[in-house]
Design a protein around this motif. Structure first.
Motif, mmCIF file in Angstrom:
data_model
loop_
_atom_site.group_PDB
_atom_site.id
_atom_site.type_symbol
_atom_site.label_atom_id
_atom_site.label_comp_id
_atom_site.label_asym_id
_atom_site.label_seq_id
_atom_site.Cartn_x
_atom_site.Cartn_y
_atom_site.Cartn_z
ATOM 1 N N GLY A 154 -7.034 -63.035 -50.053
ATOM 2 C CA GLY A 154 -8.369 -63.241 -49.484
ATOM 3 C C GLY A 154 -9.497 -62.771 -50.372
ATOM 4 N N THR A 155 -9.215 -62.553 -51.663
ATOM 5 C CA THR A 155 -10.247 -62.094 -52.592
ATOM 6 C C THR A 155 -11.153 -63.261 -52.972
ATOM 7 O OG1 THR A 155 -8.674 -60.502 -53.515
ATOM 8 C CG2 THR A 155 -10.666 -60.947 -54.793
ATOM 9 N N THR A 156 -12.447 -63.080 -52.811
ATOM 10 C CA THR A 156 -13.406 -64.103 -53.237
ATOM 11 C C THR A 156 -13.504 -64.077 -54.760
ATOM 12 O OG1 THR A 156 -14.688 -63.937 -51.206
ATOM 13 C CG2 THR A 156 -15.823 -64.847 -53.138
ATOM 14 N N MET A 157 -13.358 -65.240 -55.376
ATOM 15 C CA MET A 157 -13.440 -65.346 -56.829
ATOM 16 C C MET A 157 -14.739 -66.050 -57.221
ATOM 17 S SD MET A 157 -10.617 -64.055 -57.997
ATOM 18 C CE MET A 157 -9.015 -63.556 -57.327
ATOM 19 N N ILE A 158 -15.518 -65.417 -58.065
ATOM 20 C CA ILE A 158 -16.694 -66.061 -58.655
ATOM 21 C C ILE A 158 -16.375 -66.243 -60.132
ATOM 22 C CG2 ILE A 158 -19.148 -65.853 -59.202
ATOM 23 C CD1 ILE A 158 -19.469 -64.227 -56.660
ATOM 24 N N ILE A 159 -16.185 -67.494 -60.538
ATOM 25 C CA ILE A 159 -15.770 -67.807 -61.897
ATOM 26 C C ILE A 159 -16.921 -68.473 -62.643
ATOM 27 C CG2 ILE A 159 -14.131 -69.084 -63.327
ATOM 28 C CD1 ILE A 159 -12.140 -68.934 -61.009
ATOM 29 N N VAL A 160 -17.292 -67.902 -63.774
ATOM 30 C CA VAL A 160 -18.339 -68.474 -64.616
ATOM 31 C C VAL A 160 -17.655 -69.136 -65.806
ATOM 32 C CG1 VAL A 160 -20.447 -68.005 -65.890
ATOM 33 C CG2 VAL A 160 -19.843 -66.575 -63.926
ATOM 34 N N THR A 161 -17.981 -70.409 -66.053
ATOM 35 C CA THR A 161 -17.290 -71.132 -67.117
ATOM 36 C C THR A 161 -18.143 -72.255 -67.685
ATOM 37 O OG1 THR A 161 -15.286 -72.382 -67.668
ATOM 38 C CG2 THR A 161 -16.192 -72.699 -65.457
ATOM 39 N N HIS A 162 -17.833 -72.628 -68.935
ATOM 40 C CA HIS A 162 -18.417 -73.813 -69.551
ATOM 41 C C HIS A 162 -17.556 -75.040 -69.282
ATOM 42 C CE1 HIS A 162 -20.774 -71.175 -72.445
ATOM 43 N NE2 HIS A 162 -21.663 -72.059 -72.033
ATOM 44 N N ASN A 163 -16.327 -74.809 -68.834
ATOM 45 C CA ASN A 163 -15.346 -75.875 -68.674
ATOM 46 C C ASN A 163 -15.506 -76.528 -67.296
ATOM 47 O OD1 ASN A 163 -13.019 -77.425 -68.292
ATOM 48 N ND2 ASN A 163 -11.746 -76.018 -69.480
ATOM 49 N N PRO A 164 -16.022 -77.759 -67.220
ATOM 50 C CA PRO A 164 -16.252 -78.400 -65.924
ATOM 51 C C PRO A 164 -14.971 -78.636 -65.133
ATOM 52 C CG PRO A 164 -16.575 -79.979 -67.699
ATOM 53 C CD PRO A 164 -16.433 -78.634 -68.347
ATOM 54 N N GLY A 165 -13.837 -78.751 -65.832
ATOM 55 C CA GLY A 165 -12.570 -78.935 -65.133
ATOM 56 C C GLY A 165 -12.204 -77.733 -64.284
ATOM 57 N N ILE A 166 -12.476 -76.532 -64.804
ATOM 58 C CA ILE A 166 -12.150 -75.309 -64.071
ATOM 59 C C ILE A 166 -12.925 -75.235 -62.760
ATOM 60 C CG2 ILE A 166 -12.349 -72.777 -64.133
ATOM 61 C CD1 ILE A 166 -11.670 -72.911 -67.094
ATOM 62 N N ALA A 167 -14.131 -75.760 -62.759
ATOM 63 C CA ALA A 167 -14.952 -75.727 -61.551
ATOM 64 C C ALA A 167 -14.272 -76.417 -60.379
ATOM 65 C CB ALA A 167 -16.313 -76.372 -61.824
ATOM 66 N N LEU A 168 -13.385 -77.352 -60.664
ATOM 67 C CA LEU A 168 -12.741 -78.141 -59.607
ATOM 68 C C LEU A 168 -11.782 -77.336 -58.743
ATOM 69 C CD1 LEU A 168 -12.025 -81.412 -61.644
ATOM 70 C CD2 LEU A 168 -13.948 -80.938 -60.105
ATOM 71 N N ILE A 169 -11.418 -76.127 -59.182
ATOM 72 C CA ILE A 169 -10.510 -75.315 -58.365
ATOM 73 C C ILE A 169 -11.263 -74.537 -57.288
ATOM 74 C CG2 ILE A 169 -8.960 -75.061 -60.336
ATOM 75 C CD1 ILE A 169 -9.774 -72.111 -60.502
ATOM 76 N N GLY A 170 -12.597 -74.582 -57.320
ATOM 77 C CA GLY A 170 -13.401 -73.778 -56.399
ATOM 78 C C GLY A 170 -13.829 -74.521 -55.148
ATOM 79 N N ASP A 171 -14.227 -73.755 -54.140
ATOM 80 C CA ASP A 171 -14.765 -74.323 -52.901
ATOM 81 C C ASP A 171 -16.215 -74.756 -53.072
ATOM 82 O OD1 ASP A 171 -12.506 -73.765 -51.085
ATOM 83 O OD2 ASP A 171 -12.980 -71.686 -51.524
ATOM 84 N N ARG A 172 -16.936 -74.050 -53.922
ATOM 85 C CA ARG A 172 -18.348 -74.338 -54.150
ATOM 86 C C ARG A 172 -18.615 -74.297 -55.652
ATOM 87 N NH1 ARG A 172 -22.882 -71.076 -50.880
ATOM 88 N NH2 ARG A 172 -21.919 -72.320 -49.245
ATOM 89 N N ILE A 173 -19.327 -75.303 -56.124
ATOM 90 C CA ILE A 173 -19.645 -75.410 -57.550
ATOM 91 C C ILE A 173 -21.158 -75.341 -57.710
ATOM 92 C CG2 ILE A 173 -19.480 -76.860 -59.615
ATOM 93 C CD1 ILE A 173 -17.045 -78.223 -58.194
ATOM 94 N N ILE A 174 -21.613 -74.391 -58.499
ATOM 95 C CA ILE A 174 -23.044 -74.239 -58.766
ATOM 96 C C ILE A 174 -23.260 -74.474 -60.256
ATOM 97 C CG2 ILE A 174 -25.024 -72.679 -58.739
ATOM 98 C CD1 ILE A 174 -23.672 -71.246 -56.381
ATOM 99 N N LYS A 175 -24.028 -75.507 -60.584
ATOM 100 C CA LYS A 175 -24.298 -75.830 -61.979
ATOM 101 C C LYS A 175 -25.652 -75.255 -62.384
ATOM 102 C CE LYS A 175 -21.612 -80.126 -61.917
ATOM 103 N NZ LYS A 175 -21.609 -81.587 -62.194
ATOM 104 N N MET A 176 -25.679 -74.623 -63.568
ATOM 105 C CA MET A 176 -26.902 -74.026 -64.074
ATOM 106 C C MET A 176 -27.248 -74.592 -65.445
ATOM 107 S SD MET A 176 -26.490 -70.018 -62.998
ATOM 108 C CE MET A 176 -28.202 -69.667 -63.397
ATOM 109 N N ASN A 177 -28.530 -74.639 -65.731
ATOM 110 C CA ASN A 177 -29.010 -75.044 -67.045
ATOM 111 C C ASN A 177 -30.265 -74.247 -67.368
ATOM 112 O OD1 ASN A 177 -29.297 -76.425 -69.467
ATOM 113 N ND2 ASN A 177 -30.383 -78.146 -68.541
ATOM 114 N N SER A 178 -30.273 -73.594 -68.525
ATOM 115 C CA SER A 178 -31.417 -72.784 -68.956
ATOM 116 C C SER A 178 -31.820 -71.756 -67.899
ATOM 117 C CB SER A 178 -32.604 -73.702 -69.294
ATOM 118 O OG SER A 178 -32.276 -74.563 -70.356
ATOM 119 N N GLY A 179 -30.805 -71.138 -67.292
ATOM 120 C CA GLY A 179 -31.067 -70.064 -66.341
ATOM 121 C C GLY A 179 -31.459 -70.508 -64.949
ATOM 122 N N LYS A 180 -31.405 -71.816 -64.676
ATOM 123 C CA LYS A 180 -31.811 -72.318 -63.360
ATOM 124 C C LYS A 180 -30.682 -73.129 -62.725
ATOM 125 C CE LYS A 180 -36.716 -72.593 -64.560
ATOM 126 N NZ LYS A 180 -37.907 -73.480 -64.674
#
Length: 199
Positions: A154-180
């Motif tokens: 039940g551990t919440t994982m917050i994963i930061v990555t450049h790899n868009p494929g890795i994002a697909l394993i998450g429940d929520r995907i937040i995309k950032m560009n230039s700090g926004k």
């Protein structure tokens, strides 16, 4: 104001990610980055950053201890009693529990780091590029360990990555560009790490 500091504030350098993660977990302080000295909020900690850091981009194992002892250290720092053997099994290292770090591959050492962090019973784990130093096959094994920990513990994982494929394993995907934040996606069907595209 230095050029490096301006870049840091504008989000134009790669190290914004780990710095943001440090700030989120409360370790915003004096930050040292490749010889340049930055101070944020005049905090209480001195942190050495070698370009990419925060737990997972590089192995944070205790080299003089074996797998079991590494995880036991994490358990001793946490709240409550952790099942060290179960955590070692969750990250797929049961048969290596008595091995020392020089006897393990880079991916296995990465999983030791994950197990030690899980032994502290965190509600949230911040992972900055957990597969950044690994090849595709090994990286996917590490991601499977994170998913298993999320599902079994039940551990919440917050994963930061450049790899868009890795994002697909998450429940929520937040995309950032230039700090926004530029896009937020609710992922209704998580992809098994074995099946994600790489890179």
């Amino acid at each position: 104001m230095s050029t490096e500091w301006e870049k840091l504030q504008s989000g134009t350098i790669d190290c914004l990610r780990p710095i943001l993660a440090f700030m989120v977990v409360g370790l915003h302080a004096q930050l040292f980055y490749v010889g340049a000295h930055w101070s944020i909020d005049g905090g209480l900690f001195d942190i050495i950053i070698i370009c990419l850091c925060l737990l997972f981009i590089i192995n944070t194992v205790l080299v003089k201890l074996n797998v079991y002892e590494n995880v036991l250290v994490g358990a001793s720092l946490g709240k409550g009693k952790a099942d060290v053997e179960q955590i070692i099994e969750t990250v797929g290292l049961k048969k290596h529990r008595k091995k020392y770090m020089h006897e393990l591959s880079g991916g296995e050492q990465q999983r030791v780091s994950i197990a030690r962090a899980l032994a502290k019973n965190p509600e949230v784990m911040f992972c900055d590029e957990p597969t950044g130093a690994l090849d595709e096959k090994t990286g996917k094994v590490v991601l499977e360990s994170l998913v298993d920990a999320n599902e079994k513990m039940g551990t919440t994982m917050i994963i930061v990555t450049h790899n868009p494929g890795i994002a697909l394993i998450g429940d929520r995907i937040i995309k950032m560009n230039s700090g926004k934040i530029v896009e937020e996606i609710i992922n209704k069907k998580r992809t098994n790490p074995k099946d994600i595209p790489w890179g």
